[in-house]
Scaffold this active site. Sequence first.
Site, PDB file in Angstrom:
ATOM      1  N   HIS A   1      -1.390  12.675  -6.454  1.00  0.00           N
ATOM      2  CA  HIS A   1      -1.443  11.431  -7.232  1.00  0.00           C
ATOM      3  C   HIS A   1      -1.460  11.711  -8.733  1.00  0.00           C
ATOM      4  O   HIS A   1      -2.404  11.358  -9.441  1.00  0.00           O
ATOM      5  CB  HIS A   1      -2.649  10.592  -6.816  1.00  0.00           C
TER       6      HIS A   1
ATOM      7  N   GLU B   1      -5.911   8.210   0.992  1.00  0.00           N
ATOM      8  CA  GLU B   1      -5.743   9.190  -0.067  1.00  0.00           C
ATOM      9  C   GLU B   1      -7.078   9.841  -0.356  1.00  0.00           C
ATOM     10  O   GLU B   1      -8.036   9.130  -0.669  1.00  0.00           O
ATOM     11  CB  GLU B   1      -5.214   8.508  -1.328  1.00  0.00           C
TER      12      GLU B   1
ATOM     13  N   ARG C   1       1.866   2.796  -4.505  1.00  0.00           N
ATOM     14  CA  ARG C   1       0.640   2.613  -3.726  1.00  0.00           C
ATOM     15  C   ARG C   1       0.865   3.156  -2.320  1.00  0.00           C
ATOM     16  O   ARG C   1       1.914   2.904  -1.712  1.00  0.00           O
ATOM     17  CB  ARG C   1       0.237   1.135  -3.641  1.00  0.00           C
TER      18      ARG C   1
END
Length: 96
Positions: free
Chosen positions: A57, A38, A9
């Site tokens: 990601h 993000e 995370r």
Amino acid sequence: HSWIVNVARGPLIDQAALHRALTGGLIGGAALDVTDPEPPAPDDPLFGLDNVVITPHVANPAGRLTEEMAGPLAENLRRFVDGEDLLSVVEYGRGY
């Protein structure tokens, strides 16, 4: 010489502190599959560091994506070794 790797995370890492540690030589580098926010802003100072790798990601692809990516990845590796053009090259200036 250690690197920090975050595939969990983004908020787990204080990015301002990370930048200070990287530029101050306290750690060797960072590999980040997640950031906070993000995606990071285009002017994020981490982008300017040679000892940072930021991926979009993709550490935990869904479903059969890994199997589907294996063929094109193997082909690109072969092409790279043989000095040929790669498949699906990203052209940064196109903004996609």
